[in-house]
Design a protein around this motif. Structure first.
Motif: not given
Length: 1122
Positions: A422-432, A354-364, A409-412, A171-173
């Motif tokens: 069903x997404x076929x195109x996603x804006x660059x710099x999208x954060x999930x 998160x899987x939606x931005x595969x695979x890892x986002x941060x490391x410590x 947290x938002x990641x992208x 539903x997100x624009x």
């Protein structure tokens, strides 16, 4: 740059080095492939796929396999096409796999050769296929043509834990799911387009634990920055060996595989069952192969045990250089410090993503000075810095950035983008959006918990992850988990280090506020985890539910023989094996017979419930030993004084002369259809049995003394219908009884009714809510009869057609006892001790002079109905739990046996008319006789439903449901219905075609109930705790949630003194007796018996009869309060 390009660069430098090691952890030596061999096998697969697959558009290929020596080559072979690989888990629920494949519209699926049958059976009916074997590669290519099915119906009704249906639409624009939308954009430069040539690397799906799983398509551009950065952080060299701990369906497996194969290092792969055996796994990792890099979830690591982690995994001499923990909340620092041995040099990292931005986002990286210090650290571990190309933001509820405080947290990133559903195109710099809440402090981000970990308790907000962290820090806790059970109780599960763990709640009071102290502590041997290595919350809920049930009853085991029998039954039912004792070797290992961690825990839990006590060390025996050793271990714990250990090799009794010869199907043609020539004293009666099976027989006076008695019966069908004559006789007798002034039982409970008027009902009847409902019906105990042991059989109620005779209840029990009881007074008319326990329900002969019942000793007893004397005994080769059915015209009896045969018996001539082998699988359930068409329907534990000719025993048709059938078949004029342990009710035409199936969320042991009082409805129960009502088209009309599993079959009745409503009686295994409105599922009344109930109720007028596992059979009066 692509993943395969990076592997080829490494292979050109290290062609003769070992790339893949596969260790089966048995007597065989590990198998190795060099980089040259990996590339060679991959190329062979690539060439084949390029020749057979259509290259128009993007190419996505499924891979259905277990991890093995070839799996890296197979993945690489698909990538080289170029195509995206889509891993499919052979052990995943078929409905989930089918949803995933259909949602992705996969046209090509590679199936490991020895998994072909499993693949075909699991997904039969959903698509058409053609296949092509690939020589030397170990795979077969299936080309898929999908049938016309709405993909969303596959997981229809999926809800989150708050009961809210999930919507997979985005539903997100800004996200584009329609190519026309993309073409209409004035500028497409700001979008990542899925149609970019060869952009995708792999396709996964989220777990779906909180709703419908999301499809995640991952481009090379998204995952390669992860590989490059983590290789650098971990300093991977050709001398490293990386363990592939994650399944292919979990995206950390991509990191494990490609940080290895792009560095000239070696990846270690072991069979899935070994990952569930901590001792064998540790030997493979740290003794046989010297693993240097380990990336796992904290739950996976905890399975080794704190002591072993310290002495081996994180010891001074360990081979392990890198330990990276991710996928769950990081352990408390003090817990981590307690795991590290002195002088250990392993570097420890916290990974988050998160899987939606595969695979890892941060490391410590955890500082060495913190781990080596003697000072206690209570501070949390930060999530760390963003990885290459990744953007991490924390936002509050309004969407504003949080620089200090709490938020989500938002990641992208610019190209760290995946395509969801069903997404076929996603804006660059999208954060999930992640659903994870954190605290920002001094520029560091600290994990607080999932959105669904936040609860409100005692008026205060609580994060249950904080409770788990506090408990894990206690010295007597090995590992633990916390769940919010049914949103009512906070339960702490603890794997204890020692016997003092029982004081954990008292210790927690020193560390937590009052509102955070758990309601109950449950000690378990090990935490259950999912295939992705995370704690399995749903399985913990099952463990607690079983824990509650186990506290309600004592052990019912009578001895060694019963223990062996029940162990085999549990083994087969959990592993979906055919119920054939020869199919289980004494040396069979649970994990190698199809078991997994969840099934192992269920097996363990079921055994302890059965034993009525905790059995130390049981889980380890299940994971590592044979069924024979499991049996010996349990036997010593439950029967320590047993003089003789039973020999599990039970020798089946040979047929005696009455059983006849040993042919696949034997038939002795009767000389005449007049089976009753010698019978005198015929009785007109109506017989009621479970599930509204009813037989009404009348004998006109002119025919009572006729020699042609065989034609005298008038059969009203074995479908339910109450004749007005019978009912009026019952009611007249009850009016007399009520005038006698008989006092009500002290166990009387007022009736309760649902206040809603909805047609679709999904009730959750807590005691508190039920007690507030207005009175409708009162249930009170009229009488009860002690039968000495559990009563699992269902009652047979026989109602004579004359007023001077009272109805009789016939029922048997585990005590070997058969009783005939007066329905009104509860007086025992006669009692007969048979040769073994009785679970079979009785059936009455056409003449009314005999009842027939099966027994555990393999005998079928024919008893005189008026005094219980034995008239005839017929011998089968194994246990008889099946209940007989009588032919209303010929008088023949039909009964099944665990020897896999169905028998037709003439009890008057004392002979077997025919015997039919049912092609594998014991006959547990009762057969069903249909007169039009003239079919006898038989269900087996091998999953077969058969239609046979009742006169000859010849097969007419058969159909496989794939899983055991404990449920008995039932018919309408058009259809045959049967429940299955796969959770489905199947509907077939009388010619054998499958018409529809209706899915529940638990195994079905209950038999479908059909009544002429409702005509177009089918009623049944499920182990998911619901009672269902469907129409003849398989559409749900209503469902009602009880308080426990429903094993019994419902019974429809018409209460002439109960406001003339059509009602439904049903029992749940926790002892509840429910009276529901059959039209809408609203509660009309209920009572609670003091024991478990597996017996099915039978209602006669306003009397309900049912057996209970507290050794009593009960008769309850149903009445309206004054």
């Amino acid at each position: 740059m692509t993943l395969q390009d990076m592997v080829h660069q490494a292979a050109s430098l290290y062609s003769d080095r070992k790339a893949v090691c596969f260790d089966e952890c048995n007597d065989k030596s590990p198998v190795f492939y060099t980089y040259k061999e990996v590339i060679s096998l991959a190329t062979e697969l690539t060439v084949f796929l390029q020749n057979y697959c259509d290259h128009k558009g993007r190419v996505e290929i499924g891979l259905y396999c277990y991890p093995g020596i070839n799996s890296p080559s197979w993945i690489l072979g698909i990538l080289q096409v170029p195509a995206a690989y889509s891993p499919l888990d052979p052990d995943a629920p078929p409905m989930l796999s089918t949803y995933f494949m259909k949602k992705c519209n996969l046209r090509y699926i590679l199936v490991e050769n020895d998994k072909i049958n499993k693949f075909k059976i699991s997904h039969a009916g959903w698509f058409c296929q053609s296949s092509f074997a690939i020589e030397h590669v170990g795979l077969t290519l299936f080309q898929i043509n999908w049938n016309d099915v709405d993909v969303n119906l596959l997981l229809d009704g999926t809800e989150d834990k708050n009961g809210i249906s999930k919507d997979t639409s985005n539903s997100k624009t800004g996200y584009i799911t329609d190519l026309d939308q993309l073409e209409a954009k004035p500028s497409k430069r700001g979008f990542l387009d899925i149609r970019q040539q060869h952009s995708l690397a792999y396709i996964l799906h989220t777990s779906g634990t909180t709703g419908i799983p999301k499809i995640v398509r991952v481009p090379h551009k998204c995952i390669i920055p992860n590989i490059l950065h983590l290789k650098s952080i971990f300093k991977i060299t050709p001398d490293d060996m990386v363990f592939m701990a994650s399944p292919l369906t979990f995206d950390p497996s991509v990191v494990e595989l490609f940080i290895t194969l792009t560095s000239g290092a070696s990846v270690l792969i072991v069979p899935n069952p070994i990952k569930m055996m901590p001792q064998k796994l540790s030997s493979a990792l740290f003794h046989h192969n010297r693993v240097t890099v380990l990336q796992v979830t904290p739950t996976f690591l905890r399975r080794f045990g704190a002591q072993f982690i310290k002495s081996t995994v994180l010891s001074a001499s360990t081979s392990l250089r890198i330990l990276a923990l991710g996928g769950e909340a990081f352990p408390a620092l003090n817990v981590l410090k307690s795991w590290k041995g002195r002088e250990n040099k392993t570097l420890v990292f916290n990974l988050y993503g998160i899987t939606e931005v595969s695979s890892w986002a941060t490391c410590y990286r955890i500082p060495e000075e913190v781990l080596s210090s003697d000072v206690r650290f209570d501070s949390a571990v930060p999530l760390g810095s963003p990885l290459l190309g990744t953007t991490v933001e924390v936002r509050d509820a309004t969407g504003s950035a949080v620089l200090d405080g709490e938020g989500q947290v938002f990641i992208g990133g610019k190209e760290r983008i995946c395509f969801l559903d069903d997404e076929v195109a996603v804006p660059l710099n999208t954060l999930r959006e992640t659903g994870d809440f954190v605290r920002v402090k001094d520029g560091e981000i600290f994990f607080l918990g999932r959105k669904d970990s936040q609860i409100k308790r005692h008026g205060k907000r609580l994060n249950i992850d904080c409770v788990q962290e506090a408990a894990e820090g206690l010295c007597n806790v090995e590992s633990c988990a916390v769940t919010w059970y049914q949103q009512e109780k906070l339960i702490l599960f603890v794997v204890p280090k020692d016997s003092s763990a029982g004081d954990t709640l008292k210790e927690l009071e020193k560390h937590l506020p009052t509102h955070a102290i758990p309601d109950e502590l449950v000690l378990i041997e090990t935490l259950p985890f999912t295939s992705h290595g995370k704690i399995d919350i749903s399985e913990l809920s099952k463990i607690y539910s079983n824990h509650l049930n186990s506290k309600r009853h004592d052990s019912k085991l009578s001895g060694a023989e019963e223990l062996w029998e029940k162990l085999q039954f549990l083994w087969k039912s959990l592993l979906s094996l055919p119920d054939d004792s020869h199919s289980i070797s004494k040396e069979s290992l649970f994990l190698y017979s199809g078991g997994d961690s969840l099934k192992s825990l269920r097996f363990y839990d079921e055994i302890e419930n059965m034993a009525g006590k905790a059995i130390p060390g049981l889980l380890e025996v299940i994971l590592n030993s044979s069924i024979s050793e499991v049996y010996q271990h349990v036997l010593k714990a439950v029967f320590p004084s047993e003089d003789q250990i039973m020999n599990p090799n039970i020798v089946k009794r040979k047929l005696n002369e009455s059983s006849g010869g040993e042919f696949h199907k034997e038939h002795m043609k009767p000389k005449s259809r007049r089976y009753f020539n010698t019978v005198t004293g015929l009785i007109a009666f109506t017989a009621l049995n479970r599930g509204n099976r009813m037989l009404s027989i009348t004998f006109p006076e002119s025919l009572i003394n006729s020699s042609n008695v065989g034609q005298a019966g008038t059969e009203l069908g074995q479908q339910a219908s109450y004749s007005s004559t019978v009912t009026s006789n019952i009611m007249k007798y009850e009016v007399k009884e009520n005038k006698s002034g008989k006092s009500k039982s002290s166990q009387e409970i007022t009736s309760k009714t649902n206040e809603t008027g909805t047609h679709f009902v999904k009730q959750t009847p807590s005691e508190e809510r039920l007690l507030k409902m207005p009175e409708r019906l009162i249930l009170h105990v009229r009488w009860k009869s002690n039968m000495g042991k559990c009563i699992d059989a269902s009652p047979l109620v026989v109602i004579p057609a004359t007023d001077d005779l009272s109805p009789t209840v016939y029922i048997g029990s585990h005590s070997h006892t058969m009783q005939a009881i007066d329905l009104y007074s509860g007086k025992i008319k006669w009692e007969r001790i048979l040769g073994d326990r009785i679970e079979s329900s009785a059936c009455i002969s056409k003449c009314g002079n005999f009842i027939i019942v099966g027994c555990y000793n393999g005998l079928v007893y024919v008893l005189r109905s008026h005094n219980g004397e034995i008239h005839y005994i017929f011998t089968t080769e194994d246990t008889v739990k099946s209940s007989a059915v009588v032919h209303p015209s010929t008088g023949l009896f039909y009964i099944g046996s665990h020897d896999q045969h169905m028998y037709a018996l003439d009890i008057y001539k004392k002979e077997r008319v025919w015997k039919l082998h049912c092609e594998g699988g014991a006959v547990f359930s009762s057969p069903y006789l249909s007169l039009l068409p003239h079919h006898l329907y038989i269900a087996t534990l091998g999953g077969l439903l058969l239609a046979v000719n009742p006169d000859t025993g010849n097969k007419i048709w058969k159909s496989s449901c794939g899983k055991p059938l404990f449920s008995s078949p039932h018919c309408s004029e058009q259809y045959v219905f049967i429940g299955c342990v796969d959770g489905n009710v199947y509907c077939f035409s009388h010619s054998g075609e499958k018409v529809w199936q209706f899915s529940t969320h638990g195994p079905i042991f209950s038999s479908p109930c059909i009544s002429s009082l409702t005509k177009q409805e089918i009623f049944f129960g499920s182990h998911d705790c619901f009672v269902y009502c469907c129409n003849m088209g398989g559409n749900l009309l209503w469902k009602f949630e009880t308080t426990s599993s429903v094993y019994a079959t419902p019974f429809v009745f018409h209460g002439h003194d109960l406001e003339s409503e059509t009602l439904l009686a049903v029992t749940s295994t926790d002892g509840k007796v429910w009276i529901l409105n059959a039209k809408n599922g609203l509660v009309a009344g209920f009572d609670k018996l003091p024991g478990e109930v597996f017996s099915s109720p039978v209602v006669c007028g306003t009397k309900l009869v049912v057996g209970c596992r507290n050794d009593y059979v009960y008769c309850l009066d149903l009445s309206i309060p004054e």
